[in-house]
Scaffold this motif. Structure first.
Motif, mmCIF file in Angstrom:
data_model
loop_
_atom_site.group_PDB
_atom_site.id
_atom_site.type_symbol
_atom_site.label_atom_id
_atom_site.label_comp_id
_atom_site.label_asym_id
_atom_site.label_seq_id
_atom_site.Cartn_x
_atom_site.Cartn_y
_atom_site.Cartn_z
ATOM 1 N N THR A 44 36.007 31.276 36.489
ATOM 2 C CA THR A 44 36.683 30.710 37.395
ATOM 3 C C THR A 44 37.402 29.482 37.109
ATOM 4 O O THR A 44 36.360 28.667 36.662
ATOM 5 N N ASP B 23 33.549 33.418 45.491
ATOM 6 C CA ASP B 23 32.413 34.627 45.122
ATOM 7 C C ASP B 23 31.886 35.765 46.229
ATOM 8 O O ASP B 23 32.194 37.149 45.531
ATOM 9 N N THR C 165 38.921 38.101 44.791
ATOM 10 C CA THR C 165 39.412 37.065 43.442
ATOM 11 C C THR C 165 40.423 36.815 43.232
ATOM 12 O O THR C 165 40.468 35.569 42.601
#
Length: 164
Positions: free
Chosen positions: A107, A131, A135
């Motif tokens: 991320t 989350d 994504t």
């Protein structure tokens, strides 16, 4: 004490030295502390990131953040610090440099150096939402505030923003 970070996450804080509207805005004091350090403290307090990178070409900014414990692993190329340089080019450059170092991240978060009112709890909540979902979707913090019409956005029933 820092908690355990479950995913390999990178926070990128872009902070060029050539701001025009508010000269040297990233290092201006806010309640007695440089703005960028307030932001870095909140990003750190979130305990979300395995790496925090300040992307700057500016010696003063680099020295300031380094003294505070946030030394950039590499500098931004000065060609990526012009007024017209898209932020996407800066982010691509940072990721390219990390790739050269053999680093990758699950991320990547972009936090502006001038987001002086950001709180670590808000970052945590945003990451929880990120989350949970798709994504490929980007999260953007917004607030109701009078702004120029060209920046006006509306939230749809699906919680996605679109320009008015």
């Amino acid at each position: 004490m820092m908690g355990k970070i479950e995913k390999k996450r990178l926070a990128i804080i872009p902070a060029r030295g050539g701001s025009k509207r508010i000269v040297r805005k990233n290092v201006k004091p806010f309640l007695g502390k440089p703005i960028i350090l307030r932001v870095l403290d909140q990003v750190t307090a979130s305990n979300l990131f395995t790496e925090i990178h300040v992307s700057t070409e500016d010696k003063e900014i680099s020295e300031l953040v380094s003294k505070a414990g946030y030394q950039p692993r590499f500098s931004r190329d000065a060609s990526l610090a012009r007024d017209e340089t898209p932020l996407s080019d800066v982010l691509k450059s940072v990721l390219k440099e990390y790739h050269k170092l053999g680093e990758s991240f699950e991320t990547i978060a972009l936090v502006f150096a001038t987001a002086v009112l950001i709180k670590h709890q808000v970052l945590k909540k945003a990451m929880e939402e990120f989350d949970k979902g798709d994504t490929s979707v980007q999260l953007l913090s917004v607030a109701k505030y009078p702004a120029p019409i060209e920046k006006a956005m509306r939230m749809g029933s699906d919680n996605k923003l679109f320009p008015v």
